[in-house]
Design a protein around this motif. Sequence first.
Motif, PDB file in Angstrom:
ATOM      1  N   GLU A  91      41.295  53.147 -24.667  1.00 17.45           N
ATOM      2  CA  GLU A  91      42.119  52.213 -25.696  1.00 17.45           C
ATOM      3  C   GLU A  91      41.544  51.968 -26.801  1.00 17.45           C
ATOM      4  OE1 GLU A  91      44.428  50.143 -23.866  1.00 17.45           O
ATOM      5  OE2 GLU A  91      44.089  50.710 -21.980  1.00 17.45           O
ATOM      6  N   ALA A  92      42.432  51.697 -27.770  1.00 15.80           N
ATOM      7  CA  ALA A  92      42.150  51.614 -29.185  1.00 15.80           C
ATOM      8  C   ALA A  92      42.194  49.854 -29.385  1.00 15.80           C
ATOM      9  CB  ALA A  92      43.020  52.106 -30.136  1.00 15.80           C
ATOM     10  N   LEU A 147      38.948  59.544 -31.685  1.00 20.76           N
ATOM     11  CA  LEU A 147      40.523  59.770 -32.120  1.00 20.76           C
ATOM     12  C   LEU A 147      40.945  60.634 -31.152  1.00 20.76           C
ATOM     13  CD1 LEU A 147      42.794  58.847 -34.002  1.00 20.76           C
ATOM     14  CD2 LEU A 147      42.380  60.859 -35.369  1.00 20.76           C
ATOM     15  N   SER A 148      40.601  61.778 -30.899  1.00 20.73           N
ATOM     16  CA  SER A 148      41.098  62.648 -30.005  1.00 20.73           C
ATOM     17  C   SER A 148      41.238  62.022 -28.670  1.00 20.73           C
ATOM     18  CB  SER A 148      40.122  63.796 -29.847  1.00 20.73           C
ATOM     19  OG  SER A 148      40.347  64.625 -28.770  1.00 20.73           O
ATOM     20  N   GLU A 149      40.259  61.117 -28.137  1.00 21.35           N
ATOM     21  CA  GLU A 149      40.468  60.522 -26.960  1.00 21.35           C
ATOM     22  C   GLU A 149      41.479  59.448 -26.970  1.00 21.35           C
ATOM     23  OE1 GLU A 149      36.144  60.047 -24.637  1.00 21.35           O
ATOM     24  OE2 GLU A 149      36.193  59.235 -26.603  1.00 21.35           O
ATOM     25  N   ILE A 150      41.768  58.900 -28.111  1.00 31.27           N
ATOM     26  CA  ILE A 150      42.837  57.943 -28.223  1.00 31.27           C
ATOM     27  C   ILE A 150      44.305  58.812 -28.028  1.00 31.27           C
ATOM     28  CG2 ILE A 150      44.005  56.238 -29.850  1.00 31.27           C
ATOM     29  CD1 ILE A 150      41.203  55.410 -30.642  1.00 31.27           C
ATOM     30  N   GLY A 173      49.033  56.939 -27.613  1.00 27.13           N
ATOM     31  CA  GLY A 173      48.228  58.230 -27.897  1.00 27.13           C
ATOM     32  C   GLY A 173      49.338  59.377 -28.315  1.00 27.13           C
ATOM     33  N   GLU A 174      50.544  59.433 -27.503  1.00 25.30           N
ATOM     34  CA  GLU A 174      51.458  60.377 -27.697  1.00 25.30           C
ATOM     35  C   GLU A 174      52.090  60.165 -29.331  1.00 25.30           C
ATOM     36  OE1 GLU A 174      52.565  63.276 -26.353  1.00 25.30           O
ATOM     37  OE2 GLU A 174      50.764  63.170 -25.051  1.00 25.30           O
ATOM     38  N   VAL A 175      52.313  58.913 -29.599  1.00 27.91           N
ATOM     39  CA  VAL A 175      52.934  58.510 -30.931  1.00 27.91           C
ATOM     40  C   VAL A 175      52.136  58.872 -31.802  1.00 27.91           C
ATOM     41  CG1 VAL A 175      53.737  56.607 -32.318  1.00 27.91           C
ATOM     42  CG2 VAL A 175      54.557  56.664 -29.831  1.00 27.91           C
ATOM     43  N   LEU A 176      50.891  58.641 -31.790  1.00 30.64           N
ATOM     44  CA  LEU A 176      49.878  59.113 -32.923  1.00 30.64           C
ATOM     45  C   LEU A 176      49.799  60.327 -33.105  1.00 30.64           C
ATOM     46  CD1 LEU A 176      46.805  56.420 -31.780  1.00 30.64           C
ATOM     47  CD2 LEU A 176      48.245  56.428 -34.151  1.00 30.64           C
ATOM     48  N   LEU A 235      50.157  52.210 -21.505  1.00 26.75           N
ATOM     49  CA  LEU A 235      50.401  51.993 -22.911  1.00 26.75           C
ATOM     50  C   LEU A 235      49.559  52.756 -23.869  1.00 26.75           C
ATOM     51  CD1 LEU A 235      51.914  50.492 -25.154  1.00 26.75           C
ATOM     52  CD2 LEU A 235      50.245  48.571 -24.943  1.00 26.75           C
ATOM     53  N   ARG A 236      48.451  52.821 -23.127  1.00 21.59           N
ATOM     54  CA  ARG A 236      47.203  53.841 -23.974  1.00 21.59           C
ATOM     55  C   ARG A 236      47.986  55.285 -23.988  1.00 21.59           C
ATOM     56  NH1 ARG A 236      43.906  53.239 -19.231  1.00 21.59           N
ATOM     57  NH2 ARG A 236      43.818  55.079 -18.390  1.00 21.59           N
TER      58      ARG A 236
END
Length: 102
Positions: free
Chosen positions: A46-47, A37-40, A9-12, A4-5
């Motif tokens: 995980e956010a 934010l870059s890591e997310i 991340g791709e959607v963000l 899921l992460r």
Amino acid sequence: MILLRHELGEVLRETRRAQGRTLRDVAGTAAVSLGYLSEIERGTKEASSELLAAVCDGLGVTLSDLLGLVRDRVEHVETMSAPVTLPVGAARASDEVSASAA
């Protein structure tokens, strides 16, 4: 396996890029560390729900819209990786019946 992460991340990242914004800009607006934010976005962290809400605010999107896009991505990946069922089991069962009758 779907993580899921990664999909989140791709959607963000896609949302941010579609707005023509930089990581630095969104991180500043959301009051989130640029590195975090870059890591997310890369799917390595995980956010938390609080952080995700802040990033959504920074992007000007609702959490429900973002999660809807993530859901669509996950569904697509599931469809692409779903096993294909073949009627092999049914053929074997009929072969066994034929063999035992002979």
